[in-house]
Design an enzyme around this catalytic site. Structure first.
Site, PDB file in Angstrom:
ATOM      1  N   ASP A 425      32.551  41.725  40.632  1.00 57.74           N
ATOM      2  CA  ASP A 425      32.083  40.405  41.157  1.00 57.74           C
ATOM      3  C   ASP A 425      32.431  39.311  40.443  1.00 57.74           C
ATOM      4  OD1 ASP A 425      30.456  39.001  43.337  1.00 57.74           O
ATOM      5  OD2 ASP A 425      29.218  38.613  41.363  1.00 57.74           O
ATOM      6  N   GLU A 480      37.198  40.261  42.585  1.00 62.49           N
ATOM      7  CA  GLU A 480      36.763  39.354  43.473  1.00 62.49           C
ATOM      8  C   GLU A 480      37.370  37.948  42.710  1.00 62.49           C
ATOM      9  OE1 GLU A 480      33.063  37.186  45.509  1.00 62.49           O
ATOM     10  OE2 GLU A 480      33.310  37.624  43.509  1.00 62.49           O
TER      11      GLU A 480
END
Length: 873
Positions: A425, A480
């Site tokens: 993330d 990401e």
């Protein structure tokens, strides 16, 4: 970054790029190149660092704690030299893939040098990167000989104790000893042959900071943390988790083989119940995993696994990095979930958050930095250590102990819980000192390789990917990243950062823009196809039309954008379909399908979106009265036979099955031959399939001419307009489409839409029809004997060519004619269902066109294997 624990604490040339620089961005190109050359030159001159070994004091009350490798290290100047070979330094293979990176060669040399030097230090002083990443065997609570040894890194603490249920929360008899490098330790002998700290008992690290105040914190490496559910806002407690063998979960099933293309089901365990409550790991395993398997996904991505004290953070404000969230059960329950997934042939990825940490000073790492300098803390100090938009702390990736903590964290989840990889993330925030805030990345390479680049974070990610693939070569690791940094998805050995895939984050933004701001007549076929195919050569992407981001309160899912309030009143099959519902279901299927088929080398869907889950996600919070009403998934909607949600779910299952039978996602052949603005049609080939998307709201085209590569006979493989998917059954599936040659052989400019062959089709409005080439040399099988995907004969897909030799070809009109595809797969033939959708027996009996399949191999690849329910590897 100068200091005792920096990655490269050397001359001023090694000072990290500052995010607060006032230099003019327009002058970055020349100035940054000069800086990079200076940095590389300093590296080659041999400025190097050494490590001093930790030695615990000999006068500890519980005796000297021994260990085989250094626990921590301080870096100092040295004149020794560790250099990359001249050949490696001069020949960086990523520059061969993208020659536009050549002006930034010095930057690549600099960061590769830092990476190589760091690995060399690990080898010299810690036994290597893999050994270094076993920090959880030394830090935290570990059995050693006849007692428990507890270690904690807290350099700024003046005194320290271990307290808990085992000593009545009185640490006066359990004082810890600190060595010269800030590591506190204590050995607590067993009592009458039993551990002095019982399993599942509460523990905390108590220390005195510079102001003379004692504070209690959860141990940084604790394996479990819980909170009193009956006390509002109560602090978490660390828990000593060491179950006896009889209570420890033992894995029974091996990891499934890595699929050629991941089809990922993104899920949040806590909100997966149909009831307004927090779901458990075991309930998810028993009730939700079978749904995921039934819809032909091969990978599950779990969110919010690492403990986070604030539930509404969606798991992204982590407080305890080695602890599985206690809301959904124990660590053993999570192991049960992962093992159950493996038994179903599903791989499991973890959404790992190493980009930042919770700002919570009571329950998380943030509470350890009282009075600490940047080199004594997990985080940077001052503004650099704080993310102003996320209200969270930012790691100091140049710190030796931070590297140990984060790299060991990855190994812990891989080995202890058998995860099959990670989705990292917030990678954009890690890559740049500006964290992507107020940055509109244009693709200019100066945006990626400048003083704004956080090289320490880049090196950490290179180390992380190297470690993951060393421990588990078949791991799947996804980044990401919204910036599109070149090399992010290339191997570390080539000079890349090492991710297997990046998320194609621009695609959902494009769909939101279209759904919010354009009516159907304004949709541009060229714009859509360009955005779906706009990705870096040889760097694989995971495409998605919507993820959890588009489902959170304040935004809308695609289904909600399309149908809005009519989802509450118009989804019954017992009533006539309204124009809004008909349009919504048709476009929902098309948007997800074209995103999957054209947008990347893998596909992702968020839990519930496969059947058009209405409404948004709203976690319990003060603003909604701490309600769980919208923090769940209404599975009853898709399970109720007379509701139209089942049509979108059935199509989701069918398009995943299509990739099982015709592995188009893993194919390197992708050619858009037509983006017809006037007729609102997009035609493309992916693998050996021909896709015809008609986005026109009204017009149906009979005899629409489509180009293709191979001559022969084509049939329907999948049709969004089939009755099974809530359509009108306008396309006959028993019609053969024969090709005609186009133009002069070998002269692409004389071909039709740059394709050497063509055939004509019926293309109804708001539909997609997929065609496969029939291998007429094979004797057809009695279709009636093959019903359902579960009994489909499958063909092992041939190995793909080296990725360097592959390309994505976008031919809008007449562009260069690509070569033929790799080995081809045979296809599926299905019959059009005669049943009215409102009268289907049950959701389990809803069959897709590809559910009744004939699959065969080419004559030169005759081996056919029966489906064993595992991934088609």
């Amino acid at each position: 970054m100068l200091g005792s624990l920096s990655l490269l604490a050397a001359p001023s040339a090694f000072r990290p790029f500052s995010s607060s620089s006032t230099r003019n961005r327009s002058s970055c190109s020349t100035t940054d190149h000069q800086l990079a050359r200076q940095l590389a030159a300093e590296c080659r001159r041999g400025s190097q660092i050494l490590l001093r070994r930790h030695v615990f004091p000999r006068n500890s009350v519980y005796g000297r704690v021994s260990y085989g490798s250094p626990i921590s290290a301080v870096m100092v100047q040295d004149t020794s030299t560790m250099t990359v070979s001249e050949e490696d330094a001069e020949h960086i293979r990523i520059l061969d893939v993208d020659t536009a990176l050549l002006p930034f060669k010095d930057h690549f040399q600099y960061r590769i040098k830092k990476y190589v030097d760091q690995k060399t230090l690990f080898e010299k002083h810690e036994g290597g990167l893999e050994e270094f990443a076993k920090g959880y065997l030394k830090f935290g609570f570990n059995k050693e000989d006849d007692g428990i040894v507890y270690r904690e890194w807290a350099p700024a603490a003046r005194e320290a104790q271990i307290v808990g249920d085992f000593n009545g929360w009185d640490g006066s008899n359990h004082q810890m000893e600190k060595n010269q490098f800030g590591v506190w330790s204590i050995k607590i002998p067993d009592s009458e042959g039993k551990s002095a700290i019982p399993h599942n008992s509460r523990v905390k690290f108590r220390f005195k900071h510079g102001d003379g105040v004692w504070v209690d914190r959860i141990p940084a490496w604790v394996k479990y943390a819980t909170v009193d559910p009956n006390a509002f806002g109560a602090p978490y407690d660390g828990v000593h988790w060491d179950p006896p063998p009889s209570e420890r979960y033992e894995f029974k099933y091996p990891r499934p083989p890595k699929p050629k293309a991941p089809r990922i089901y993104e899920a949040h365990v806590g909100m997966s119940s149909s009831e307004p409550r927090i779901n458990s790991y075991r309930e998810f395993a028993d009730e939700v995993l079978p749904r995921i398997k039934a819809n032909n996904y091969n990978t599950v991505q779990l969110m919010a696994v690492m403990e986070h004290s604030y539930y509404a953070s969606f798991g992204y404000h982590v407080t305890n990095f080695f602890s599985a969230s206690s809301r959904s059960g124990t660590p053993e329950d999570l192991k049960y979930l992962i093992d159950k997934a493996h038994s179903l042939g599903l791989r499991v990825l973890m959404d790992v958050v190493h980009s930042h940490a919770s700002n919570n000073v009571t329950d998380g790492l943030n509470g350890f930095d009282v009075g600490q300098s940047s080199q004594e803390s997990y985080f940077h100090t001052g503004e650099r250590g704080y993310h102003k938009l996320w209200d969270s702390r930012l790691f100091n990736y140049g710190n030796w102990e931070v590297l140990r903590f984060l790299l060991s964290n990855l190994r812990w989840w891989l080995e202890e819980f058998k995860f099959d990889g990670f989705r990292f993330d917030g990678v954009t925030s890690m890559l740049y000192h500006h964290h992507g805030i107020n940055m509109a990345f244009t693709g200019n390479y100066n945006e990626y390789f400048s003083e704004a680049t956080d090289v320490d974070a880049v090196v950490y990610l290179m180390l992380a990917n190297s470690l993951i693939h060393s421990i588990l070569p078949d791991a799947t690791v996804i980044a990401e990243d919204v910036s599109g940094m070149p090399g992010l998805g290339r191997p570390v050995s080539e000079g890349g950062i090492g991710f297997d895939y990046r998320l194609a984050m621009a695609i959902p933004d494009k769909w939101i823009d279209y759904l919010k701001n354009k009516n159907d007549e304004e949709w541009s076929m060229k714009d859509l196809s360009w955005n779906l195919t706009n990705r870096r050569y040889t760097e694989k992407c995971i495409s998605y039309a919507e993820s959890h981001d588009q489902s959170i309160v304040g935004d809308k899912t695609i289904a909600f954008f399309l149908m809005d309030k009519e989802m509450y009143s118009g989804m019954s099959c017992l009533t006539e379909t309204s124009p809004a519902i008909e349009r919504g279901i048709a476009l929902h299927k098309m948007i997800h399908f074209i995103t999957m088929a054209l947008g990347g080398e893998g596909y992702l869907n968020f839990m519930g979106n496969e059947f058009g889950h209405p409404e948004w996600i709203d976690f319990p919070r003060e603003g909604n009265g701490w309600s769980y009403e919208k923090c769940r998934r209404q599975w009853n909607l898709v399970d109720t036979d007379h509701l139209r949600y089942k049509f979108m779910n059935a199509f989701d299952r069918a398009m995943n099955a299509l990739d099982d039978n015709f592995p188009f996602l893993s194919s390197t052949k992708q050619i858009v031959s037509c983006a017809d603005e006037e007729n609102k049609v997009i035609v493309f080939e992916r693998g050996d399939l021909v896709f015809v998307f008609n986005f026109h709201p009204e017009k149906t085209y009979d005899g629409y001419k489509v180009g293709c590569d191979l001559p022969g006979k084509y049939r329907v493989a999948l049709d969004t307009d089939a009755w099974e998917f809530g359509g009108h059954g306008r396309v006959a599936h028993d019609v053969d489409h024969f090709t005609s040659p186009e133009g002069i052989p070998g002269v692409p400019e004389t071909n039709f839409n740059n394709r050497p062959n063509s055939f004509k089709v019926l293309s109804p409005s708001r539909t997609c029809v997929v065609y496969y080439k029939v291998d007429e040399s094979l004797k057809e099988t009695n279709e009636a004997n093959l019903s359902g995907v579960d009994v489909t004969l499958k063909v092992d897909a041939p190995e793909q060519e080296n990725v360097e030799e592959s390309t994505i070809l976008v031919a809008h009109g007449a562009e260069e004619n690509p070569g033929e595809t790799n080995d081809r797969h045979l296809a599926s033939v299905g019959k059009k269902s005669q049943n009215d959708g409102a009268k289907r027996e049950s959701i389990e009996e809803t069959a897709s066109v590809v559910d009744k399949t004939i699959a065969a191999s080419r004559l030169d690849d005759p081996e056919v294997e029966e489906d064993d329910g595992m991934s088609d590897e």
